[in-house]
Write an enzyme that holds these catalytic residues in place. Structure first.
Site, short mmCIF file in Angstrom:
data_model
loop_
_atom_site.label_atom_id
_atom_site.label_comp_id
_atom_site.label_asym_id
_atom_site.label_seq_id
_atom_site.Cartn_x
_atom_site.Cartn_y
_atom_site.Cartn_z
N HIS A 173 0.87 -1.17 0.00
CA HIS A 173 0.00 0.00 0.00
C HIS A 173 0.91 1.22 0.00
O HIS A 173 1.12 1.85 1.03
CB HIS A 173 -0.90 0.02 1.24
CG HIS A 173 -1.98 -1.02 1.21
ND1 HIS A 173 -1.73 -2.36 1.26
CD2 HIS A 173 -3.32 -0.89 1.12
CE1 HIS A 173 -2.88 -3.01 1.21
NE2 HIS A 173 -3.85 -2.15 1.13
C1 LIG Z 1 -4.73 -5.29 -4.48
C2 LIG Z 1 -5.00 -4.10 -3.58
C3 LIG Z 1 -5.92 -4.22 -2.55
C4 LIG Z 1 -6.18 -3.14 -1.72
N1 LIG Z 1 -7.09 -3.29 -0.71
C5 LIG Z 1 -7.38 -2.25 0.08
C6 LIG Z 1 -8.35 -2.38 1.13
O1 LIG Z 1 -8.96 -3.43 1.33
N2 LIG Z 1 -8.59 -1.29 1.92
C7 LIG Z 1 -7.93 -0.11 1.74
O2 LIG Z 1 -8.20 0.85 2.48
N3 LIG Z 1 -7.02 0.04 0.77
C8 LIG Z 1 -6.73 -1.00 -0.06
N4 LIG Z 1 -5.80 -0.86 -1.06
C9 LIG Z 1 -5.06 0.43 -1.17
C10 LIG Z 1 -5.88 1.51 -1.86
O3 LIG Z 1 -6.52 0.97 -3.01
C11 LIG Z 1 -4.90 2.64 -2.28
O4 LIG Z 1 -4.17 3.07 -1.14
C12 LIG Z 1 -5.65 3.85 -2.82
O5 LIG Z 1 -6.43 3.47 -3.93
C13 LIG Z 1 -4.63 4.90 -3.24
O6 LIG Z 1 -5.34 5.97 -3.82
P1 LIG Z 1 -4.60 6.95 -4.80
O7 LIG Z 1 -5.63 7.96 -5.20
O8 LIG Z 1 -3.34 7.44 -4.17
O9 LIG Z 1 -4.13 6.08 -6.05
P2 LIG Z 1 -5.01 5.21 -7.07
O10 LIG Z 1 -6.28 4.74 -6.44
O11 LIG Z 1 -4.05 4.18 -7.61
O12 LIG Z 1 -5.41 6.25 -8.20
C14 LIG Z 1 -4.50 6.66 -9.20
C15 LIG Z 1 -5.32 6.95 -10.44
O13 LIG Z 1 -4.51 7.63 -11.39
C16 LIG Z 1 -4.75 7.06 -12.64
N5 LIG Z 1 -3.58 7.36 -13.48
C17 LIG Z 1 -2.35 6.80 -13.40
N6 LIG Z 1 -1.53 7.33 -14.32
C18 LIG Z 1 -2.26 8.24 -14.99
C19 LIG Z 1 -1.97 9.13 -16.04
N7 LIG Z 1 -0.76 9.20 -16.59
N8 LIG Z 1 -2.96 9.93 -16.48
C20 LIG Z 1 -4.19 9.89 -15.91
N9 LIG Z 1 -4.53 9.09 -14.90
C21 LIG Z 1 -3.56 8.26 -14.44
C22 LIG Z 1 -4.98 5.61 -12.39
O14 LIG Z 1 -5.71 5.02 -13.44
C23 LIG Z 1 -5.81 5.68 -11.11
O15 LIG Z 1 -7.20 5.79 -11.36
C24 LIG Z 1 -5.52 -1.90 -1.92
C25 LIG Z 1 -4.60 -1.78 -2.98
C26 LIG Z 1 -4.33 -2.86 -3.79
C27 LIG Z 1 -3.36 -2.70 -4.94
#
Ligand SMILES: Cc1cc2nc3c(=O)[nH]c(=O)nc-3n(C[C@H](O)[C@H](O)[C@H](O)COP(=O)(O)OP(=O)(O)OC[C@H]3O[C@@H](n4cnc5c(N)ncnc54)[C@H](O)[C@@H]3O)c2cc1C
Length: 113
Positions: free
Chosen positions: A50
């Protein structure tokens, strides 16, 4: 881990779980002896992280802070980061809700500043 799988099997095969655990998906009931179980376990082990805190938020005196408490990137006007990267330190809680909390909080702040 072999012992753990055996324990999980014995629990899930108890009559109390008959309706919830109809059958074993993996490694499957055909995998029975310790050696085969160990092989199945080592062949299916996976991990995932994570990732957080690569662009931590912090106060003006924090030399490691990349963004301030509003997600504004230091030294770049008009650029904000609001995602898991700005969580200051890896949290002990799951990260999804932490990101949602951060985003909800920052989007309700006054954007004129
Ligand atoms: C397998 C797995 C299971 C998980 N289970 C849990 C759980 O049960 N509970 C929990 O709390 N957390 C869980 N997590 C963690 C949680 O999903 C992440 O911490 C959270 O989604 C992070 O949010 P974020 O907005 O930082 O990144 P992300 O959710 O990864 O969002 C990044 C976004 O940017 C987009 N993106 C990337 N590059 C580009 C680009 N160049 N141009 C435009 N868009 C782009 C991607 O498509 C994505 O939509 C899990 C993670 C994984 C991988």
């Amino acid at each position: 881990m072999v012992d753990g799988v055996k324990l999980a099997r014995s629990i899930s095969r108890h009559s109390a779980f008959a309706r919830q655990a109809a059958f074993e998906l993996s490694p499957g009931p055909q995998v029975r002896d310790d050696e085969a179980l160990a092989k199945a376990i080592s062949g299916s082990i996976a991990s995932y992280g994570h990732p957080t805190a690569t662009a931590p938020l912090g106060g003006p005196d924090d030399p490691h802070a990349v963004v301030d408490g509003r997600g504004r990137v230091r030294g770049i006007t008009g650029l904000r980061v609001v995602d898991a990267s700005i969580i200051p330190q890896a949290p002990s809680a799951a990260t999804n809700l932490t990101v949602i909390m951060l985003a909800e909080h920052i989007c309700h702040l006054d954007y004129r500043h």
